[in-house]
Design a protein around this motif. Structure first.
Motif, PDB file in Angstrom:
ATOM      1  N   MET A   1     -22.740  -3.073   0.417  1.00 34.62           N
ATOM      2  CA  MET A   1     -22.159  -1.983   1.186  1.00 34.62           C
ATOM      3  C   MET A   1     -22.969  -0.714   0.935  1.00 34.62           C
ATOM      4  N   LYS A   2     -23.261  -0.003   1.996  1.00 32.88           N
ATOM      5  CA  LYS A   2     -23.923   1.290   1.875  1.00 32.88           C
ATOM      6  C   LYS A   2     -22.960   2.283   1.257  1.00 32.88           C
ATOM      7  N   LYS A   3     -23.538   3.286   0.570  1.00 32.94           N
ATOM      8  CA  LYS A   3     -22.734   4.295  -0.112  1.00 32.94           C
ATOM      9  C   LYS A   3     -23.234   5.683   0.238  1.00 32.94           C
ATOM     10  N   PHE A   4     -22.397   6.668  -0.051  1.00 32.79           N
ATOM     11  CA  PHE A   4     -22.844   8.054  -0.029  1.00 32.79           C
ATOM     12  C   PHE A   4     -23.677   8.248  -1.295  1.00 32.79           C
ATOM     13  N   SER A   5     -24.781   8.953  -1.194  1.00 34.11           N
ATOM     14  CA  SER A   5     -25.585   9.185  -2.396  1.00 34.11           C
ATOM     15  C   SER A   5     -24.859  10.135  -3.340  1.00 34.11           C
ATOM     16  N   CYS A   6     -24.157  11.118  -2.773  1.00 36.00           N
ATOM     17  CA  CYS A   6     -23.463  12.101  -3.602  1.00 36.00           C
ATOM     18  C   CYS A   6     -22.301  12.700  -2.809  1.00 36.00           C
ATOM     19  N   ILE A   7     -21.163  12.839  -3.469  1.00 38.58           N
ATOM     20  CA  ILE A   7     -19.982  13.467  -2.874  1.00 38.58           C
ATOM     21  C   ILE A   7     -19.599  14.662  -3.733  1.00 38.58           C
ATOM     22  N   LEU A   8     -19.295  15.773  -3.072  1.00 38.67           N
ATOM     23  CA  LEU A   8     -18.819  16.974  -3.750  1.00 38.67           C
ATOM     24  C   LEU A   8     -17.353  17.185  -3.411  1.00 38.67           C
ATOM     25  N   LEU A   9     -16.520  17.217  -4.446  1.00 38.52           N
ATOM     26  CA  LEU A   9     -15.094  17.515  -4.296  1.00 38.52           C
ATOM     27  C   LEU A   9     -14.897  18.988  -4.599  1.00 38.52           C
ATOM     28  N   VAL A  10     -14.261  19.712  -3.686  1.00 41.32           N
ATOM     29  CA  VAL A  10     -14.028  21.142  -3.887  1.00 41.32           C
ATOM     30  C   VAL A  10     -12.539  21.394  -3.744  1.00 41.32           C
ATOM     31  N   ASP A  11     -11.866  21.592  -4.870  1.00 43.40           N
ATOM     32  CA  ASP A  11     -10.417  21.816  -4.874  1.00 43.40           C
ATOM     33  C   ASP A  11     -10.049  22.503  -6.171  1.00 43.40           C
ATOM     34  N   ASP A  12      -9.173  23.497  -6.093  1.00 42.92           N
ATOM     35  CA  ASP A  12      -8.758  24.212  -7.301  1.00 42.92           C
ATOM     36  C   ASP A  12      -7.725  23.438  -8.115  1.00 42.92           C
ATOM     37  N   ASP A  13      -7.182  22.370  -7.542  1.00 46.27           N
ATOM     38  CA  ASP A  13      -6.177  21.559  -8.239  1.00 46.27           C
ATOM     39  C   ASP A  13      -6.890  20.449  -9.009  1.00 46.27           C
ATOM     40  N   LYS A  14      -6.906  20.582 -10.328  1.00 49.11           N
ATOM     41  CA  LYS A  14      -7.620  19.608 -11.172  1.00 49.11           C
ATOM     42  C   LYS A  14      -7.045  18.206 -11.031  1.00 49.11           C
ATOM     43  N   ALA A  15      -5.740  18.096 -10.829  1.00 45.85           N
ATOM     44  CA  ALA A  15      -5.110  16.778 -10.668  1.00 45.85           C
ATOM     45  C   ALA A  15      -5.589  16.109  -9.376  1.00 45.85           C
ATOM     46  N   THR A  16      -5.739  16.894  -8.316  1.00 49.19           N
ATOM     47  CA  THR A  16      -6.253  16.359  -7.051  1.00 49.19           C
ATOM     48  C   THR A  16      -7.684  15.883  -7.224  1.00 49.19           C
ATOM     49  N   ASN A  17      -8.507  16.690  -7.880  1.00 49.72           N
ATOM     50  CA  ASN A  17      -9.894  16.285  -8.136  1.00 49.72           C
ATOM     51  C   ASN A  17      -9.944  15.007  -8.963  1.00 49.72           C
ATOM     52  N   PHE A  18      -9.092  14.914  -9.973  1.00 51.14           N
ATOM     53  CA  PHE A  18      -9.059  13.736 -10.835  1.00 51.14           C
ATOM     54  C   PHE A  18      -8.678  12.500 -10.016  1.00 51.14           C
ATOM     55  N   ALA A  19      -7.623  12.619  -9.202  1.00 51.78           N
ATOM     56  CA  ALA A  19      -7.160  11.488  -8.391  1.00 51.78           C
ATOM     57  C   ALA A  19      -8.219  11.078  -7.364  1.00 51.78           C
ATOM     58  N   ASN A  20      -8.850  12.060  -6.730  1.00 53.05           N
ATOM     59  CA  ASN A  20      -9.884  11.752  -5.736  1.00 53.05           C
ATOM     60  C   ASN A  20     -11.104  11.100  -6.393  1.00 53.05           C
ATOM     61  N   ARG A  21     -11.481  11.603  -7.562  1.00 51.92           N
ATOM     62  CA  ARG A  21     -12.616  11.018  -8.282  1.00 51.92           C
ATOM     63  C   ARG A  21     -12.313   9.557  -8.644  1.00 51.92           C
ATOM     64  N   LEU A  22     -11.120   9.300  -9.161  1.00 53.35           N
ATOM     65  CA  LEU A  22     -10.733   7.929  -9.519  1.00 53.35           C
ATOM     66  C   LEU A  22     -10.786   7.007  -8.304  1.00 53.35           C
TER      67      LEU A  22
END
Length: 136
Positions: A1-22
């Motif tokens: 499967m092809k992938k994104f080379s890099c994704i940037l998450l921009v959110d001030d909510d650390k829990a949202t960033n954590f969940a999205n990263r997972l």
């Protein structure tokens, strides 16, 4: 499967960033994930990353953040002098369905917007839409 080379998450909510990263790591859809807590931090990260050749292919951008919100980020981003800028997919993530916010999002220089939370189905659809030769 092809992938994104890099994704940037921009959110001030650390829990949202954590969940999205997972979610993104579990789905194995990117080689690299970067995180910024506001638009200003994201601009700095992009400037440095693009100099080293690891410009994000996908930016998932929150609308409401302190320091620099999503719309202010878009204005600053448009002024960046980076060659890869035109090929970057920017999607705004929001919890607001306020008609004024939705109208503003529709007029923003982005590829679209998604309602939070980010789900596996949303990510799969992003892969199919924005990554060539993607197989699910």
């Amino acid at each position: 499967m092809k992938k994104f080379s890099c994704i940037l998450l921009v959110d001030d909510d650390k829990a949202t960033n954590f969940a999205n990263r997972l979610l993104l790591e579990d789905m194995d859809v990117t080689e690299k994930i970067m995180v910024a807590l506001n638009g200003k931090e994201a601009i700095e990260i992009i400037g440095k990353a693009c100099l080293t050749g690891s410009c994000p292919e996908l930016i998932l951008l929150d609308v409401n953040m302190p320091v620099m919100n999503g719309f202010e980020f878009l204005e600053a981003y448009s002024k960046l002098d980076i060659a890869q800028k035109q090929s970057v997919v920017i999607l705004m993530l929001t919890t607001s369905l306020n008609p004024k916010d939705v109208d503003r999002l529709k007029q923003a220089p982005i590829q679209g917007f998604l309602n939070k939370p980010l789900t596996e189905q949303m990510v799969s659809e992003l892969l199919q839409k924005y990554i060539k030769n993607s197989r699910q």
